[in-house]
Design a protein around this motif. Structure first.
Motif, PDB file in Angstrom:
ATOM      1  N   GLN A   1       0.831  -1.209   0.000  1.00  0.00           N
ATOM      2  CA  GLN A   1       0.000   0.000   0.000  1.00  0.00           C
ATOM      3  C   GLN A   1       0.863   1.256   0.000  1.00  0.00           C
ATOM      4  OE1 GLN A   1      -2.311  -0.842   3.499  1.00  0.00           O
ATOM      5  NE2 GLN A   1      -4.020  -1.739   2.345  1.00  0.00           N
TER       6      GLN A   1
ATOM      7  N   TYR B   1       0.547   3.747  -3.059  1.00  0.00           N
ATOM      8  CA  TYR B   1      -0.217   4.969  -2.784  1.00  0.00           C
ATOM      9  C   TYR B   1       0.577   6.032  -2.028  1.00  0.00           C
ATOM     10  CZ  TYR B   1      -4.160   2.066  -4.198  1.00  0.00           C
ATOM     11  OH  TYR B   1      -5.004   1.257  -4.909  1.00  0.00           O
TER      12      TYR B   1
ATOM     13  N   SER C   1      -5.491  12.664  -3.421  1.00  0.00           N
ATOM     14  CA  SER C   1      -6.388  11.725  -2.746  1.00  0.00           C
ATOM     15  C   SER C   1      -7.479  12.459  -1.999  1.00  0.00           C
ATOM     16  CB  SER C   1      -5.592  10.852  -1.769  1.00  0.00           C
ATOM     17  OG  SER C   1      -5.083  11.648  -0.701  1.00  0.00           O
TER      18      SER C   1
ATOM     19  N   ASP D   1      -9.735   2.916  -5.469  1.00  0.00           N
ATOM     20  CA  ASP D   1      -9.332   3.711  -6.629  1.00  0.00           C
ATOM     21  C   ASP D   1     -10.544   4.444  -7.185  1.00  0.00           C
ATOM     22  OD1 ASP D   1      -6.623   2.913  -6.595  1.00  0.00           O
ATOM     23  OD2 ASP D   1      -7.133   1.041  -7.605  1.00  0.00           O
TER      24      ASP D   1
END
Length: 399
Positions: free
Chosen positions: A112, A116, A127, A195
């Motif tokens: 992760q 991200y 985000s 996503d």
């Protein structure tokens, strides 16, 4: 003894930040596009200059690409960055990305983080954070209705969120959904990375709000049988609220830090204008009502600054600062609105126009009373903790 003084190294960093703000960021404000911020061809060179000056993503520890110099330094820096609505974006400390970075850094798996966290720290992607729901009081998010039901090695998410800031520019969202409805209220929800191009996630509409400076809008999102692999969960099932506090605590104090910058810039505009603007044969600075505006604003800004830095100092000492953070959340929200209001009044029709940043500051600042917990909730938090402390003292005396 409290000590808010920066070290020599920190003083140099703060001086560099102030120079970039004055020479590059303020002049770039004319390029702001409502709902979008700065165009990339304007933003990227500014961000590169910040990186070259070793000022990028100051809120993060060094191992994650930040400065790791503590909460007091972050307060002093954000006081400078907050003087412009694009300051945090230029310096890599813009919400809601900063809070999501904290969650990914502390609760994300290595995969992760690679997929991200690294791109978001480098500002390759943006985000958002999906918690608030239309039918649920934001003051009590334990009642969220969005659900995530296990289906093999996937979860199926259904529900609606709204006022999701920056969703229009985001590559992914971190969403809170109920996975364990039988658990106690604060152990029912979990967090998932979703996503934004997931076919089960729909951007319904960008909700129009007061203020033009916010990037990415404030969106209503709908999750329609949105399937995510179990590896998309952050932490363990039922840890959503635990992780949310990890995000919201630093977020609240960062807001208060940036508010200091808005207060200071509004104050500077007010004082400078009062010195040069004349009416009835003398400058505004010689009228008692304006002098009262200036004196009251100076006192209130000083109180907000000391409260904010004190809360930051407690965080640096590893102490519980929840009461102090709640204090500055509602106290700072009042002061930022009062200071801007006075500055507009001194400027008269000019303050009401778009020829100064004051009218935009004013519209943006109204939300300070609401986001990350309304004033009323934070007052309750402070009062309850004070009563608890006094009750404990009384019991100790009786013993």
């Amino acid at each position: 003894m409290f000590n808010f003084s920066p070290s020599k190294e920190q003083e140099e960093l703060l001086a560099r930040a102030k120079k970039i703000m004055e020479e590059d960021v303020y002049p770039a404000e004319k390029h702001i596009i409502p709902g979008e911020g700065l165009p990339q061809h304007v933003l990227k060179p500014l961000q590169q200059k910040v990186k070259d000056q070793n000022l990028w993503a100051a809120h993060l520890p060094k191992e994650a690409g930040g400065l790791g110099l503590g909460a007091v330094f972050l307060g002093l820096l954000n006081e400078i960055l907050g003087t412009s609505p694009i300051g945090p974006r230029v310096f890599g400390t813009a919400a809601p990305d900063t809070g999501n970075m904290e969650i990914l850094l502390n609760a994300g798996t290595e995969e992760q983080k690679r997929q991200y966290l690294d791109p978001i720290v480098n500002d390759e992607i943006r985000s958002c954070f999906a918690l608030t729901e239309k039918e649920v009081s934001g003051a009590d998010p334990t009642g969220i209705q969005t659900s995530a039901v296990k289906d093999g090695d996937h979860y199926v998410i259904n529900g609606e969120k709204w006022f999701i800031s920056n969703a229009g520019l985001s590559s992914f969202t971190i969403v809170m959904a109920v996975t364990n409805p039988e658990n106690p209220p604060h152990e029912r929800a979990s967090m998932f990375i979703v996503d934004m191009d997931n076919p089960g996630l729909e951007r319904v509409r960008d909700i129009g709000v007061m203020g033009d400076y916010s990037e990415g809008g404030h969106w209503e999102l709908r999750f329609n049988n949105c399937r995510v692999h179990e590896s998309a969960m952050l932490g363990n099932p039922g840890e959503g609220f635990k992780l949310a506090q990890m995000r919201l605590g630093p977020g609240r104090i960062t807001h208060a830090m940036r508010w200091l910058g808005v207060m200071n810039r509004s104050f500077d505009l007010m004082v400078n204008y009062a010195l040069k603007r004349k009416t009835r044969g003398k400058p505004l600075s010689e009228f008692q009502s304006v002098q009262n505006f200036v004196a009251d604003s100076a006192a209130e800004i000083a109180s907000a600054r000391l409260l904010t830095l004190h809360a930051a100092w407690k965080l640096d000492q590893g102490e519980d600062a929840r009461k102090e953070i709640s204090l500055i959340k509602f106290h700072g929200a009042k002061i930022i609105n009062d200071v801007i209001n006075r500055a507009i009044q001194v400027h008269g029709s000019l303050g009401y126009s778009k020829d100064t940043p004051l009218e935009a500051f004013y519209r943006e600042s109204r939300a300070a009373h609401l986001y990350d917990g309304p004033d009323e909730v934070h007052r309750v938090v402070v009062a309850k903790r004070i009563f608890k402390e006094y009750k404990k003292k009384q019991e100790e005396v009786q013993v």
